[in-house]
Design a protein around this motif. Structure first.
Motif, PDB file in Angstrom:
ATOM      1  N   VAL A 181       0.821  -1.206   0.000  1.00 45.61           N
ATOM      2  CA  VAL A 181       0.000   0.000   0.000  1.00 45.61           C
ATOM      3  C   VAL A 181       0.857   1.259   0.000  1.00 45.61           C
ATOM      4  O   VAL A 181       0.539   2.237  -0.692  1.00 45.61           O
ATOM      5  CB  VAL A 181      -0.974  -0.005   1.201  1.00 45.61           C
ATOM      6  N   THR A 182       1.949   1.261   0.762  1.00 47.22           N
ATOM      7  CA  THR A 182       2.791   2.455   0.763  1.00 47.22           C
ATOM      8  C   THR A 182       3.385   2.704  -0.627  1.00 47.22           C
ATOM      9  O   THR A 182       3.543   3.860  -1.038  1.00 47.22           O
ATOM     10  CB  THR A 182       3.919   2.348   1.807  1.00 47.22           C
ATOM     11  N   GLN A 183       3.669   1.642  -1.382  1.00 50.41           N
ATOM     12  CA  GLN A 183       4.116   1.812  -2.764  1.00 50.41           C
ATOM     13  C   GLN A 183       3.010   2.409  -3.626  1.00 50.41           C
ATOM     14  O   GLN A 183       3.253   3.304  -4.445  1.00 50.41           O
ATOM     15  CB  GLN A 183       4.554   0.474  -3.349  1.00 50.41           C
ATOM     16  N   LEU A 184       1.789   1.924  -3.440  1.00 49.88           N
ATOM     17  CA  LEU A 184       0.668   2.413  -4.244  1.00 49.88           C
ATOM     18  C   LEU A 184       0.379   3.885  -3.971  1.00 49.88           C
ATOM     19  O   LEU A 184      -0.110   4.606  -4.846  1.00 49.88           O
ATOM     20  CB  LEU A 184      -0.590   1.575  -3.969  1.00 49.88           C
ATOM     21  N   LEU A 185       0.658   4.339  -2.749  1.00 49.72           N
ATOM     22  CA  LEU A 185       0.441   5.747  -2.412  1.00 49.72           C
ATOM     23  C   LEU A 185       1.530   6.646  -2.984  1.00 49.72           C
ATOM     24  O   LEU A 185       1.339   7.864  -3.061  1.00 49.72           O
ATOM     25  CB  LEU A 185       0.394   5.931  -0.893  1.00 49.72           C
ATOM     26  N   GLY A 186       2.664   6.053  -3.376  1.00 52.51           N
ATOM     27  CA  GLY A 186       3.752   6.846  -3.924  1.00 52.51           C
ATOM     28  C   GLY A 186       4.843   7.167  -2.928  1.00 52.51           C
ATOM     29  O   GLY A 186       5.663   8.051  -3.170  1.00 52.51           O
ATOM     30  N   LEU A 187       4.885   6.458  -1.793  1.00 52.59           N
ATOM     31  CA  LEU A 187       5.954   6.664  -0.811  1.00 52.59           C
ATOM     32  C   LEU A 187       7.217   5.948  -1.248  1.00 52.59           C
ATOM     33  O   LEU A 187       7.154   4.872  -1.854  1.00 52.59           O
ATOM     34  CB  LEU A 187       5.512   6.147   0.554  1.00 52.59           C
ATOM     35  N   ASP A 188       8.369   6.523  -0.921  1.00 47.43           N
ATOM     36  CA  ASP A 188       9.621   5.885  -1.303  1.00 47.43           C
ATOM     37  C   ASP A 188      10.055   4.898  -0.217  1.00 47.43           C
ATOM     38  O   ASP A 188       9.390   4.729   0.806  1.00 47.43           O
ATOM     39  CB  ASP A 188      10.714   6.931  -1.565  1.00 47.43           C
ATOM     40  N   THR A 237      -2.189   8.750  -4.506  1.00 48.75           N
ATOM     41  CA  THR A 237      -2.151  10.121  -3.995  1.00 48.75           C
ATOM     42  C   THR A 237      -2.276  11.127  -5.132  1.00 48.75           C
ATOM     43  O   THR A 237      -3.078  12.074  -5.057  1.00 48.75           O
ATOM     44  CB  THR A 237      -0.855  10.367  -3.206  1.00 48.75           C
ATOM     45  N   SER A 238      -1.494  10.953  -6.187  1.00 54.17           N
ATOM     46  CA  SER A 238      -1.552  11.869  -7.332  1.00 54.17           C
ATOM     47  C   SER A 238      -2.925  11.836  -7.986  1.00 54.17           C
ATOM     48  O   SER A 238      -3.458  12.879  -8.388  1.00 54.17           O
ATOM     49  CB  SER A 238      -0.472  11.497  -8.360  1.00 54.17           C
ATOM     50  N   TRP A 239      -3.520  10.654  -8.098  1.00 49.92           N
ATOM     51  CA  TRP A 239      -4.824  10.541  -8.741  1.00 49.92           C
ATOM     52  C   TRP A 239      -5.914  11.233  -7.932  1.00 49.92           C
ATOM     53  O   TRP A 239      -6.835  11.823  -8.493  1.00 49.92           O
ATOM     54  CB  TRP A 239      -5.167   9.071  -8.976  1.00 49.92           C
ATOM     55  N   LEU A 240      -5.820  11.160  -6.607  1.00 53.11           N
ATOM     56  CA  LEU A 240      -6.782  11.888  -5.784  1.00 53.11           C
ATOM     57  C   LEU A 240      -6.605  13.391  -5.943  1.00 53.11           C
ATOM     58  O   LEU A 240      -7.586  14.146  -6.026  1.00 53.11           O
ATOM     59  CB  LEU A 240      -6.618  11.498  -4.311  1.00 53.11           C
ATOM     60  N   ASN A 253      -8.735  11.068   3.427  1.00 54.31           N
ATOM     61  CA  ASN A 253      -9.187   9.895   2.671  1.00 54.31           C
ATOM     62  C   ASN A 253      -8.054   8.890   2.516  1.00 54.31           C
ATOM     63  O   ASN A 253      -8.293   7.686   2.501  1.00 54.31           O
ATOM     64  CB  ASN A 253      -9.768  10.312   1.323  1.00 54.31           C
ATOM     65  N   LEU A 254      -6.816   9.361   2.431  1.00 53.28           N
ATOM     66  CA  LEU A 254      -5.679   8.437   2.459  1.00 53.28           C
ATOM     67  C   LEU A 254      -5.617   7.702   3.790  1.00 53.28           C
ATOM     68  O   LEU A 254      -5.338   6.498   3.832  1.00 53.28           O
ATOM     69  CB  LEU A 254      -4.375   9.200   2.218  1.00 53.28           C
ATOM     70  N   VAL A 255      -5.865   8.428   4.892  1.00 50.09           N
ATOM     71  CA  VAL A 255      -5.867   7.791   6.211  1.00 50.09           C
ATOM     72  C   VAL A 255      -6.913   6.676   6.257  1.00 50.09           C
ATOM     73  O   VAL A 255      -6.655   5.570   6.742  1.00 50.09           O
ATOM     74  CB  VAL A 255      -6.133   8.824   7.325  1.00 50.09           C
ATOM     75  N   VAL A 256      -8.102   6.942   5.737  1.00 48.88           N
ATOM     76  CA  VAL A 256      -9.166   5.930   5.732  1.00 48.88           C
ATOM     77  C   VAL A 256      -8.745   4.724   4.901  1.00 48.88           C
ATOM     78  O   VAL A 256      -8.911   3.563   5.311  1.00 48.88           O
ATOM     79  CB  VAL A 256     -10.486   6.527   5.202  1.00 48.88           C
ATOM     80  N   ILE A 257      -8.181   4.977   3.713  1.00 49.35           N
ATOM     81  CA  ILE A 257      -7.734   3.874   2.854  1.00 49.35           C
ATOM     82  C   ILE A 257      -6.699   3.020   3.581  1.00 49.35           C
ATOM     83  O   ILE A 257      -6.763   1.786   3.571  1.00 49.35           O
ATOM     84  CB  ILE A 257      -7.139   4.424   1.542  1.00 49.35           C
ATOM     85  N   ILE A 258      -5.761   3.686   4.245  1.00 49.16           N
ATOM     86  CA  ILE A 258      -4.660   2.958   4.894  1.00 49.16           C
ATOM     87  C   ILE A 258      -5.142   2.203   6.130  1.00 49.16           C
ATOM     88  O   ILE A 258      -4.940   0.987   6.259  1.00 49.16           O
ATOM     89  CB  ILE A 258      -3.540   3.935   5.284  1.00 49.16           C
ATOM     90  N   VAL A 259      -5.797   2.915   7.041  1.00 49.40           N
ATOM     91  CA  VAL A 259      -6.138   2.317   8.335  1.00 49.40           C
ATOM     92  C   VAL A 259      -7.248   1.282   8.191  1.00 49.40           C
ATOM     93  O   VAL A 259      -7.127   0.141   8.656  1.00 49.40           O
ATOM     94  CB  VAL A 259      -6.516   3.400   9.351  1.00 49.40           C
ATOM     95  N   ALA A 260      -8.348   1.682   7.529  1.00 45.13           N
ATOM     96  CA  ALA A 260      -9.469   0.743   7.400  1.00 45.13           C
ATOM     97  C   ALA A 260      -9.115  -0.408   6.468  1.00 45.13           C
ATOM     98  O   ALA A 260      -9.417  -1.568   6.746  1.00 45.13           O
ATOM     99  CB  ALA A 260     -10.709   1.485   6.902  1.00 45.13           C
ATOM    100  N   GLY A 261      -8.454  -0.092   5.350  1.00 43.14           N
ATOM    101  CA  GLY A 261      -8.150  -1.132   4.379  1.00 43.14           C
ATOM    102  C   GLY A 261      -7.019  -2.046   4.784  1.00 43.14           C
ATOM    103  O   GLY A 261      -7.080  -3.256   4.563  1.00 43.14           O
ATOM    104  N   LEU A 287       3.878  13.930   1.859  1.00 45.53           N
ATOM    105  CA  LEU A 287       3.668  13.197   0.608  1.00 45.53           C
ATOM    106  C   LEU A 287       2.799  14.004  -0.349  1.00 45.53           C
ATOM    107  O   LEU A 287       3.099  14.102  -1.556  1.00 45.53           O
ATOM    108  CB  LEU A 287       3.018  11.843   0.914  1.00 45.53           C
ATOM    109  N   ILE A 288       1.725  14.593   0.161  1.00 44.22           N
ATOM    110  CA  ILE A 288       0.811  15.366  -0.684  1.00 44.22           C
ATOM    111  C   ILE A 288       1.532  16.554  -1.310  1.00 44.22           C
ATOM    112  O   ILE A 288       1.388  16.829  -2.519  1.00 44.22           O
ATOM    113  CB  ILE A 288      -0.406  15.813   0.140  1.00 44.22           C
ATOM    114  N   GLU A 289       2.313  17.262  -0.523  1.00 37.53           N
ATOM    115  CA  GLU A 289       3.053  18.409  -1.056  1.00 37.53           C
ATOM    116  C   GLU A 289       4.017  17.974  -2.156  1.00 37.53           C
ATOM    117  O   GLU A 289       4.169  18.656  -3.174  1.00 37.53           O
ATOM    118  CB  GLU A 289       3.807  19.117   0.073  1.00 37.53           C
ATOM    119  N   ARG A 290       4.671  16.834  -1.962  1.00 37.06           N
ATOM    120  CA  ARG A 290       5.615  16.361  -2.972  1.00 37.06           C
ATOM    121  C   ARG A 290       4.889  15.940  -4.247  1.00 37.06           C
ATOM    122  O   ARG A 290       5.360  16.223  -5.369  1.00 37.06           O
ATOM    123  CB  ARG A 290       6.437  15.199  -2.423  1.00 37.06           C
TER     124      ARG A 290
END
Length: 423
Positions: free
Chosen positions: A162-169, A217-220, A235-243, A204-207
Motif C-alpha cells: 500500500v505504501t508503494q501504491l500511495l507513492g511513498l519511497d 495520492t496523485s490521482w486523488l 481519505n488516504l488515512v481511511v484507505i490505509i487504516v481501514a483497508g 507526501l501530498i506536497e511532494r
C-alpha cells in the motif's frame, strides 16, 4: 421502526477487557438470545453504544441515511465529554473530512474520487508487486525453516504494497508502516501515532503536487471533484487504516484456517475450492473486522426492539450479522460461492477497496501455499494468542515450521503461477 424513545440503554455488555478473550461467535449468539438483533454494549468504561447483530437490521442501518448518519459529531458521548480527546477511540471514530464520515452528496463526491483512483490500479501490476513482496518476505525467513507469519508476513505485506501504491519511497514507507501499526492498536499511543501519520502524509501530498506520478495520492489530487489537501489527507488515512488492517486479518485468518482445518485445506488442494471460494468462506466465518463503527441516530426511534436516542452510536456487528440464523442454511454453514456476506459492509458505504484487498490477499495466500507447501503450525491450535478490541479479535502470532522452501532463482520478481488463474 417508530419515533419516540425513553432515555438509557439497559445493562450494556462490555466490548473491552479480558471478557473478549473467549469464543466470540458463541458470545454473539448469547447476546442475540438475551437482547435480540440490537444489543446495548460499552466500548470503553462509561462509553455506551448499540451493536447491530441482525442481518436485516444491519442492512437497514447501512442504507438509511435519514435516521442513521456517518458523522461522529452527532455522537452524544463525544459532545458530552465522555470520550476524552486522548482516548484511543478517537483515531478511529473522531471526525475527519473523509468519505467514511460523510453523508449524502458530500459522501458521493469523495467516494467518486476514491473509487475511481483505486480503479486506476493495474491489476496485473498489483499482482506483480504483491507477489514480489511476498517472495522477498518469505526469502527473509526461509533459511530458518520457521517463522511467525503474523509479524513477518501478514502484517508486513499489505503495508509495504500500500505504501508503494500511495507513492511513498523506500525511506518513508517503513516510517508510515510503524505509525499505522500504532494507530490501530487500542492504546494511548494511538493519538501520537495519528499525528505522526498525518504529518508524513501531508509531506507526501506536497511532494505529489510538485511531482505527480502513477499513484493513488496523485490521482486523488488531480481528480475532477477537486478534493482539498485536507480531504486527500484524510481519505488516504481511511484507505490505509481501514483497508490495511482488514487485509492483514484476512491473510492471517485464511492461513490459520488452512493450517487448522484439514477438510478446508484438502478441498482447496484438491481443487474442490478455488482460492477465492476459500477466501469468501473465511469472510463469512471470520470477517476481518468483526464490529465496525459507527452510525449515529439522527432522532429518537425504536429499532430492532430497542429504544435508540438521538446521538447514540450504532456499531455494525459484521461477524454477528454474518452468523444470523435467519440468513444461513439450516446446517448453519455458508454456501460455497455465496458472496452475500457483510464483511465489507453494505449500502452506499460498502468498502470501495474490496477488489484490491481481495487481490492482495489471494496473491499473498497463493504465494505462501506454493513456496511453502508443507507449512504447518509450530504450536497447537489452542496455543494461538489473540489481540482483542471492541472492533476485532486479531491473531497476535501464527508460529509455523516448514522444510525446504520452493524458492526458485529470481523468485523475488518472477510469478509462480498465472496471475489470472485465481489459484
Amino acid at each position: 421502526m417508530t419515533v419516540g424513545a425513553p432515555p438509557g440503554p439497559p445493562n450494556p455488555v462490555p466490548l473491552y477487557g479480558p471478557g473478549l478473550d473467549g469464543d466470540m461467535p458463541a458470545r454473539y449468539e448469547r447476546m442475540r438470545r438475551e437482547h435480540g438483533p440490537v444489543v446495548p454494549v460499552a466500548i470503553a468504561p462509561g462509553v455506551e453504544a448499540w451493536l447491530v447483530l441482525g442481518h436485516r437490521e444491519l442492512l437497514h442501518l447501512t442504507r438509511d441515511e435519514q435516521y442513521f448518519s456517518h458523522d461522529p459529531r452527532r455522537w452524544s458521548a463525544l459532545r458530552d465529554g465522555r470520550v476524552p480527546p486522548d482516548s484511543p477511540l478517537i483515531p478511529l471514530v473522531g471526525w475527519r473530512p473523509a468519505l467514511l464520515f460523510a453523508d449524502g452528496r458530500q459522501h458521493r463526491r469523495m467516494r467518486q474520487a476514491v473509487a475511481e483512483a483505486l480503479a486506476r490500479l493495474d491489476g496485473h501490476e498489483l499482482i506483480r508487486r504483491v507477489r514480489a513482496t511476498a517472495e522477498r518476505l518469505i526469502a527473509g525467513f526461509a533459511d530458518r525453516h520457521e517463522a511467525d507469519l503474523v509479524p513477518q508476513y501478514a502484517r508486513m505485506l499489505p503495508l509495504q504494497v500500500v505504501t508503494q501504491l500511495l507513492g511513498l519511497d523506500e525511506e518513508q514507507g517503513p516510517r508510515l508502516v510503524e505509525a499505522i501499526a500504532a494507530v490501530v492498536a487500542p492504546t494511548a499511543a494511538a493519538t501520537g501515532a495519528n499525528r505522526r501519520m498525518g504529518g508524513m502524509l501531508l509531506e507526501l501530498i506536497e511532494r505529489k503536487k510538485r511531482q505527480p506520478g502513477p499513484d493513488v495520492t496523485s490521482w486523488l489530487l488531480e481528480h475532477e471533484v477537486g478534493l482539498s489537501d485536507q480531504e486527500v489527507l484524510h481519505n488516504l488515512v481511511v484507505i490505509i487504516v481501514a483497508g490495511n488492517q482488514t487485509t492483514v486479518n484476512w491473510i492471517a485468518d485464511a492461513v490459520r484456517v488452512l493450517l487448522t482445518d484439514p477438510g478446508f485445506r484438502s478441498s482447496l488442494s484438491g481443487g474442490h475450492l478455488t482460492v477465492d471460494d476459500a477466501l469468501d468462506l473465511v469472510l463469512w466465518r471470520y470477517p476481518p473486522t468483526a464490529n465496525f463503527p459507527g452510525r449515529y441516530a439522527t432522532r429518537d426511534l425504536r429499532f430492532g426492539g430497542q429504544h435508540i436516542r438521538a446521538g447514540d452510536m450504532l456499531i455494525l456487528g459484521l461477524a454477528g450479522a454474518n452468523a444470523d440464523p435467519e440468513v444461513l442454511p439450516e446446517d448453519g454453514r455458508p454456501v460455497v460461492g455465496n458472496r452475500s456476506h457483510l464483511a465489507f459492509g453494505a449500502g452506499p458505504h460498502t468498502c470501495p477497496a474490496q477488489d484490491p484487498a481481495r487481490l492482495i490477499t489471494r496473491t499473498a495466500v497463493d504465494t505462501l501455499r506454493h513456496r511453502l507447501p508443507d507449512l504447518e503450525l509450530a504450536v497447537t491450535k489452542d496455543q494461538l494468542t489473540w489481540i482483542t478490541s471492541p472492533w476485532s479479535k486479531n491473531l497476535a502470532g501464527l508460529p509455523v515450521r516448514f522444510t525446504a522452501p520452493q524458492l526458485a532463482a529470481g523468485a523475488a520478481t518472477t510469478p509462480t503461477a498465472d496471475p489470472d488463474s485465481g489459484d
